[in-house]
Design a protein around this motif. Structure first.
Motif, mmCIF file in Angstrom:
data_model
loop_
_atom_site.group_PDB
_atom_site.id
_atom_site.type_symbol
_atom_site.label_atom_id
_atom_site.label_comp_id
_atom_site.label_asym_id
_atom_site.label_seq_id
_atom_site.Cartn_x
_atom_site.Cartn_y
_atom_site.Cartn_z
ATOM 1 N N ALA A 171 -7.014 -0.915 6.766
ATOM 2 C CA ALA A 171 -8.047 -1.848 6.316
ATOM 3 C C ALA A 171 -8.529 -1.496 4.911
ATOM 4 O O ALA A 171 -8.752 -2.375 4.067
ATOM 5 C CB ALA A 171 -9.214 -1.851 7.297
ATOM 6 N N CYS A 172 -8.674 -0.187 4.649
ATOM 7 C CA CYS A 172 -9.154 0.241 3.324
ATOM 8 C C CYS A 172 -8.151 -0.078 2.226
ATOM 9 O O CYS A 172 -8.533 -0.454 1.113
ATOM 10 C CB CYS A 172 -9.432 1.750 3.371
ATOM 11 N N LEU A 173 -6.867 0.029 2.548
ATOM 12 C CA LEU A 173 -5.813 -0.182 1.546
ATOM 13 C C LEU A 173 -5.441 -1.648 1.366
ATOM 14 O O LEU A 173 -4.559 -1.961 0.571
ATOM 15 C CB LEU A 173 -4.552 0.600 1.951
ATOM 16 N N LYS A 189 -7.041 0.238 -5.401
ATOM 17 C CA LYS A 189 -8.055 0.953 -4.631
ATOM 18 C C LYS A 189 -7.449 2.210 -4.030
ATOM 19 O O LYS A 189 -6.338 2.189 -3.493
ATOM 20 C CB LYS A 189 -8.605 0.057 -3.505
ATOM 21 N N ASN A 190 -8.175 3.311 -4.132
ATOM 22 C CA ASN A 190 -7.740 4.574 -3.539
ATOM 23 C C ASN A 190 -8.568 4.848 -2.292
ATOM 24 O O ASN A 190 -9.794 4.687 -2.312
ATOM 25 C CB ASN A 190 -7.911 5.723 -4.534
ATOM 26 N N CYS A 191 -7.884 5.254 -1.240
ATOM 27 C CA CYS A 191 -8.572 5.490 0.028
ATOM 28 C C CYS A 191 -8.226 6.885 0.552
ATOM 29 O O CYS A 191 -7.062 7.300 0.500
ATOM 30 C CB CYS A 191 -8.157 4.455 1.073
ATOM 31 N N SER A 210 -7.520 8.767 6.776
ATOM 32 C CA SER A 210 -8.437 8.539 7.903
ATOM 33 C C SER A 210 -7.606 8.012 9.058
ATOM 34 O O SER A 210 -6.369 7.988 8.996
ATOM 35 C CB SER A 210 -9.539 7.551 7.504
ATOM 36 N N ASP A 258 0.855 -1.186 0.000
ATOM 37 C CA ASP A 258 0.000 0.000 0.000
ATOM 38 C C ASP A 258 0.895 1.241 0.000
ATOM 39 O O ASP A 258 2.125 1.143 -0.094
ATOM 40 C CB ASP A 258 -0.965 -0.026 1.202
ATOM 41 N N GLN A 277 -8.320 2.352 10.202
ATOM 42 C CA GLN A 277 -9.286 2.352 9.106
ATOM 43 C C GLN A 277 -8.572 2.435 7.750
ATOM 44 O O GLN A 277 -8.978 1.776 6.793
ATOM 45 C CB GLN A 277 -10.243 3.532 9.267
ATOM 46 N N LEU A 278 -7.506 3.235 7.681
ATOM 47 C CA LEU A 278 -6.775 3.396 6.417
ATOM 48 C C LEU A 278 -6.078 2.100 6.024
ATOM 49 O O LEU A 278 -6.095 1.705 4.854
ATOM 50 C CB LEU A 278 -5.749 4.526 6.556
#
Length: 287
Positions: free
Chosen positions: A271-273, A259-261, A264, A214, A268-269
């Motif tokens: 997990a999103c990445l 995926k772009n996030c 945050s 990431d 959370q970041l």
């Protein structure tokens, strides 16, 4: 008439004079013919001439009437710095009356037969020499004749481009976060892949492994981490019997994210990445 104590009849003297005049006239004719066949103002280094003169193909010497069929193998060996003897060994002496020694150019008429047919292409060939008698420049008439020396190159079929969709393995399923050592679960996941790859046998041509991270961390760090993860996968597949010489491993860091996030909270970041942390395996195998 008396010459050096010998008495020569007047008729003999007249014959000798006529004979010598004939020799002189013939010599002058040859010189004039040669002058009409050669280029003007050939430079001392033999690299050019003020005017290139091409003799008429039908004015070749009797022994070269109609031109010759040269060896393409020999013609391809003609190059600058050959002396006249070396050049003659390859393609013969000139076909016209320009002379051999002490001249700055040789001219030829060459015939080339189109493979598989009776069609013949007639070409003129010119070599200019420097003051030392070394070949320096080469000319064709028409210029398109030069292409006849090109060797037929084998047709190479276009390289096959693998269109297989790469297998995407989650890095989180293979490694602990920010680590490059395979976890127990990661090894289990790769066991199934190794069985599949071994099943291709000799048809397996290449396995390309690409590691990604990431965007968290520096570029240098992410590149190193992605490369170490790719090599860890490669090493494990080798341990499971997949030929190592057919496996390559590369690291691309945070490049080509899927995926772009937005920024945050860190948890959370991360997990999103997660989709960006991955290992892609592309398999190239003959059908």
């Amino acid at each position: 008439m008396v010459i050096a104590g010998m008495s020569i009849p007047i008729q003999g003297v007249q014959f000798m004079r006529t004979h010598f005049k004939g020799i002189i006239a013939a010599s002058i004719s040859l010189v004039l013919a040669a002058c009409g066949n050669v280029s003007h103002d050939v430079t001392k280094d033999g690299h050019s001439a003020g005017e290139l003169v091409w003799p008429a193909p039908d004015s070749v010497t009797p022994m070269h009437k109609g031109g010759t069929f040269p060896s393409l193998v020999n013609l391809r060996q003609v190059r600058a710095a050959l002396n006249k003897q070396q050049l003659s060994d390859l393609i013969g002496y000139p076909h016209f009356s320009e002379g051999v020694w002490g001249v700055h150019e040789w001219n030829y008429v060459f015939n080339f037969r189109k493979p598989g047919t009776d069609e013949v292409t007639v070409c003129e060939y010119k070599v200019l020499f420097d003051d030392a008698g070394l070949a320096r420049s080469f000319y064709w008439k028409p210029e398109s004749c030069a292409a006849l020396l090109d060797e037929a190159k084998p047709v190479t079929p276009p390289a096959e481009v693998s269109t297989a969709v790469p297998r995407v393995l989650s890095a989180d399923a293979l490694f602990a976060f920010d680590k490059a050592e395979l976890s127990l679960a990661g090894r289990t996941a790769l066991d199934a892949l190794a069985v599949e790859l071994r099943g291709h046998g000799e048809k397996l041509r290449a396995v390309n492994i690409a590691g990604y991270t990431d965007r968290l961390g520096s570029d240098a760090y992410n590149h190193d981490l992605s490369l170490r993860r790719a090599h860890a996968v490669k090493a494990y597949l080798e341990e499971q019997g997949v030929p190592g010489e057919r496996i390559s491993a590369e690291g691309f860091g945070a490049g080509d994210p899927v995926k772009n996030c937005p920024d945050s909270a860190r948890a959370q970041l991360i997990a999103c990445l997660a989709p960006n942390r991955r290992v892609e395996v592309r398999i190239d195998s003959a059908k």
